[in-house]
Design a protein around this motif. Structure first.
Motif, short mmCIF file in Angstrom:
data_model
loop_
_atom_site.label_atom_id
_atom_site.label_comp_id
_atom_site.label_asym_id
_atom_site.label_seq_id
_atom_site.Cartn_x
_atom_site.Cartn_y
_atom_site.Cartn_z
N LEU A 85 0.52 -1.39 0.27
CA LEU A 85 0.11 0.03 0.14
C LEU A 85 0.77 1.20 -0.11
O LEU A 85 2.05 0.75 0.71
N VAL A 86 0.75 2.23 -0.77
CA VAL A 86 1.92 3.18 -1.23
C VAL A 86 0.64 4.31 -0.63
O VAL A 86 -0.59 4.80 -1.47
N THR A 87 0.23 5.43 -0.34
CA THR A 87 -0.25 6.09 0.08
C THR A 87 -0.43 7.33 -1.07
O THR A 87 0.90 7.91 -0.65
N GLY A 88 -1.40 7.97 -1.60
CA GLY A 88 -0.99 9.32 -2.22
C GLY A 88 -0.61 9.01 -3.79
O GLY A 88 0.09 10.09 -3.87
N ALA A 89 -0.48 8.00 -3.65
CA ALA A 89 0.33 7.24 -5.08
C ALA A 89 -0.40 7.38 -6.18
O ALA A 89 -0.39 6.54 -6.79
N SER A 90 -1.17 8.65 -6.96
CA SER A 90 -1.79 8.60 -7.71
C SER A 90 -0.25 8.99 -9.14
O SER A 90 -0.75 8.71 -9.95
N TYR A 91 0.36 9.71 -8.52
CA TYR A 91 1.63 10.71 -9.28
C TYR A 91 2.26 10.37 -8.85
O TYR A 91 3.08 10.27 -7.39
N GLY A 92 3.61 11.52 -9.01
CA GLY A 92 5.07 12.06 -8.47
C GLY A 92 6.05 10.74 -8.30
O GLY A 92 5.79 9.64 -7.93
N ILE A 93 6.15 11.01 -6.99
CA ILE A 93 6.93 10.41 -6.23
C ILE A 93 6.03 9.20 -5.58
O ILE A 93 7.39 7.74 -5.95
N GLY A 94 4.78 9.23 -4.98
CA GLY A 94 4.77 7.84 -4.74
C GLY A 94 3.90 6.66 -5.74
O GLY A 94 4.43 5.56 -5.91
N PHE A 95 3.91 7.23 -7.26
CA PHE A 95 3.44 6.36 -8.72
C PHE A 95 5.12 5.92 -8.61
O PHE A 95 5.35 5.00 -9.57
N ALA A 96 6.14 6.61 -8.52
CA ALA A 96 7.67 6.34 -8.82
C ALA A 96 8.18 4.92 -8.26
O ALA A 96 8.01 3.70 -8.83
N ILE A 97 7.20 5.29 -6.66
CA ILE A 97 8.25 3.85 -6.02
C ILE A 97 7.35 2.70 -5.72
O ILE A 97 7.31 1.59 -5.61
N ALA A 98 5.39 2.78 -6.39
CA ALA A 98 4.58 2.25 -6.69
C ALA A 98 4.92 1.07 -8.00
O ALA A 98 4.62 0.11 -8.11
N THR A 99 5.56 2.19 -8.78
CA THR A 99 6.04 1.22 -10.09
C THR A 99 7.40 0.78 -9.76
O THR A 99 7.05 -0.69 -10.29
N ALA A 100 8.09 0.68 -8.91
CA ALA A 100 9.04 -0.20 -8.79
C ALA A 100 9.12 -1.21 -8.25
O ALA A 100 9.04 -2.06 -7.95
N PHE A 101 8.13 -1.31 -6.67
CA PHE A 101 7.73 -2.19 -6.17
C PHE A 101 6.07 -3.14 -7.54
O PHE A 101 6.75 -4.38 -7.26
N ALA A 102 5.77 -2.87 -8.18
CA ALA A 102 5.45 -3.64 -9.21
C ALA A 102 5.88 -4.71 -9.72
O ALA A 102 5.73 -5.21 -9.63
N GLU A 103 6.90 -3.80 -10.47
CA GLU A 103 8.25 -4.31 -11.15
C GLU A 103 9.10 -4.84 -10.54
O GLU A 103 9.70 -6.61 -11.06
#
Length: 263
Positions: A12-30
């Motif tokens: 769970l990455v809070t506030g991850a629609s864009y920006g730093i949160g989105f980049a972190i979540a994308t890395a986690f998905a990968e």
């Protein structure tokens, strides 16, 4: 072999629609994780879902205000029921208000503290019992260089991020015995669409004054990118960091180590 895989993990990455949160979540998905994120309204959640889909990521988006304790409890219960127990929590949601302290109202100060410090407390408190029961958990708080330094116009933000650093250390102290690791990641100045105007060159090729300031203060002599945070975040979320706890990992190109160039 060191295990950086997040296969089978729910993050769970809070506030991850864009920006730093989105980049972190994308890395986690990968790295193999299932991604859950929230944002404050439906429009932002839909924007995030579309962005993840464009990257080929099947993320799960929810509307939730991290400052609403009852709402967060319902949200975590819903995620647990629909997707599973959260293995990794990244407290990323946050705001900044750049207002001189003597001009800032107490209400504005409280709003920043509420989102940037109370929010991580509320969400962490909601997931920790599930992590204890499961026997492991990773919590990553998105701190800031303002967890260590002050700067003009960011009194509330610095107070919140300094508090978040100490909340990180206290979660480590209180729940390390349950195999829960709580660390922080402290981004430096990151090149995002929001900071793009500060990096635009003048018609004569000159740098924006703030751009020049950041380059001069950063030993790496550049702004960071959201992707620069990917490796450190995956490390802190993975089994590779199982004996790293209560630490703030600054990803700042060396700013905090550097006094700056002599005028």
């Amino acid at each position: 072999m060191v295990n950086f895989s997040l296969e089978g993990k729910i993050a769970l990455v809070t506030g991850a629609s864009y920006g730093i949160g989105f980049a972190i979540a994308t890395a986690f998905a990968e790295a193999g994780a299932t991604i859950v994120f929230n944002d404050i309204n439906r429009e932002l959640v839909d924007k995030g879902l579309a962005a993840y889909k464009e990257k080929g990521i099947e993320a799960h988006g929810y509307v939730c205000d991290v400052t609403d304790e009852e709402g967060v409890n319902r949200f975590i219960a819903q995620v647990t029921g629909e997707i599973g127990v959260i293995d990794i929590l990244v407290n990323n949601a946050g705001i900044i208000k750049r207002i001189p302290m003597h001009e800032m109202s107490a209400a504005e100060f409280r709003q920043v503290i509420d989102i940037d410090l109370n929010g991580p407390f509320i969400v962490s408190k909601a997931v920790i019992p599930h992590m204890i029961k499961k026997g492991h958990g990773k919590i990553i708080n998105v701190c800031s260089m303002m967890s260590e330094l002050g700067r003009e116009t960011v009194s509330a933000y610095a107070a919140a991020k300094g508090g978040l650093k100490m909340l990180t250390k206290n979660i480590c102290s209180e729940y390390g015995q349950y195999n829960i690791q709580c660390n922080g990641i402290g981004p430096g100045y990151i090149a995002t669409p929001q900071t793009a105007p500060l990096r635009e060159r003048g018609s004569d090729g000159s740098r924006h004054p703030f751009d020049s300031f950041i380059i001069a203060k950063t030993p790496a002599a550049r702004w960071g990118t959201p992707e620069d945070l990917a490796g450190p975040a995956v490390f802190l979320a993975s089994e590779a960091s199982n004996f790293v706890n209560g630490h703030i990992l600054y990803v700042d190109g060396g700013i905090l180590a550097y006094i700056g160039k002599q005028p």
